[in-house]
Enzyme design. Sequence first.
Site, short mmCIF file in Angstrom:
data_model
loop_
_atom_site.label_atom_id
_atom_site.label_comp_id
_atom_site.label_asym_id
_atom_site.label_seq_id
_atom_site.Cartn_x
_atom_site.Cartn_y
_atom_site.Cartn_z
N ARG A 262 -5.43 -11.82 0.16
CA ARG A 262 -4.42 -11.77 1.22
C ARG A 262 -5.04 -11.27 2.52
O ARG A 262 -5.79 -10.29 2.52
CB ARG A 262 -3.25 -10.88 0.82
N ARG A 277 -3.94 -1.28 -0.04
CA ARG A 277 -3.67 -2.58 0.59
C ARG A 277 -5.00 -3.26 0.87
O ARG A 277 -5.68 -2.96 1.84
CB ARG A 277 -2.86 -2.38 1.88
N GLU A 349 5.34 0.60 -4.37
CA GLU A 349 5.58 -0.64 -5.13
C GLU A 349 4.36 -1.01 -5.97
O GLU A 349 3.23 -0.99 -5.49
CB GLU A 349 5.89 -1.79 -4.17
N SER A 352 6.90 -6.60 -8.14
CA SER A 352 8.08 -7.20 -7.51
C SER A 352 8.48 -8.39 -8.36
O SER A 352 7.70 -9.34 -8.50
CB SER A 352 7.75 -7.63 -6.07
N ARG A 391 -3.25 -1.01 -7.99
CA ARG A 391 -2.26 0.04 -7.77
C ARG A 391 -1.98 0.82 -9.06
O ARG A 391 -1.67 2.01 -9.02
CB ARG A 391 -0.98 -0.56 -7.19
#
Length: 427
Positions: A262, A277, A349, A352, A391
């Site tokens: 990403r 991130r 988070e 999801s 994560r």
Amino acid sequence: MLDIKWIRENEGALDAALKKRGAEPMAASLIALDDTRRAVIQKLQDMQSRRNAASKEIGIALSQRNSELAEKLKAEVATIKETMPAAEQEERDAVAALEDALSRIPNIPFDDVPVGKDEHDNVVTRVVGEKPTWTHAAKEHYEIGEALGYMDFERATKLSGSRFTVLTGQLARLERALGQFMIDMHTTEHGYTEVSSPLMVKGTAMFGTGQLPKFEEDLFKTTDGRYLIPTAEVTLTNLVAEDVLEQEKLPLRFTALTPSFRSEAGSAGRDTRGMLRQHQFWKCELVSITDAESSVAEHERMTECAENVLKRLGLHFRTMTLCTGDMGFGARKTYDIEVWLPGQDTYREISSCSVCGDFQGRRMNARYRVKDDKNLKFVHTLNGSGLAVGRCLIAVMENYLNEDGSITVPDALLPYMGGLTKIERAA
């Protein structure tokens, strides 16, 4: 993608749904584009009909030795043939304009999704476990990893720039163990089929799951026009693109452990420390392909499968129902699972899980056949992280930190660690 027929019949419902998402009304402009498309198509059909009729009339005129009329008709046919390419291009342009506009509209939220502007309006659905209580101070993962000598951001920056991490030794093994634990759990206990799929895809696959055209800036593109996957959702969901499935074979459940890529185009300045991130990270993805009647129940099941990973690891978390303003582009309803990070003293988070209805099925032209029914229906799709490996590594490091700076290996991961029960400082 939404159905223009549904939009024409539910103009007010679309604009009300867009308002919930914080978007401007679009029904009137979409219907206007569809009116243009219909008018152009009708114009072309009229030209084709007149050309065919005039061609028949030429034969009749010639059989009646009416050469003057025949020549007049021939001239008319020639004029129609000359103007048809422009009319055909006009049709293509009108169809493309409507499809492009439709492709940029977000999905319609379910009625039970809380209305809100951003993450502050999300609703806690459940809380599982308790925060750890220690006598020693909590630390953030990058402090722990660097102190142990197994996490190197400086070398990663030299290799690739910012938002990359080099893990070595025991932390690299712990990361690998987490991914293997997740994929094994989902395949052996939750009934998902493991898939090894490409990490580069065509633009059509990105369109099918909704990353294109709206979110191209978030993607990495190769020199030959392919895209690096931002999530295995893209490949797993597109396994059924252009297919017609039998309803009795649904649901299909797929999982894959892959790197994800990403650009993080909209996150400048956010989470720049550590590996929260990243441009590249491992993720275990879950995807389900269902019929219309099963998708809501499948959403609850998928979320539970993702939660089970954290339960088995003994990590405290909460599950949130996202509000309309915080949901993803293609979702009708989303649960975010947020794990507790003691070092940050907050929840972050880690998964999801979204149900998309037929939104992606329509974009992919993926359908299913109902027994004894001639009509085909678009499949319903769901996707979720089960979980984001990096994560999860952060959560294990911060929650299993010992006073001496070592990390206890959770019991669930011991079979994958080759006898290692504790991550200790490199010699």
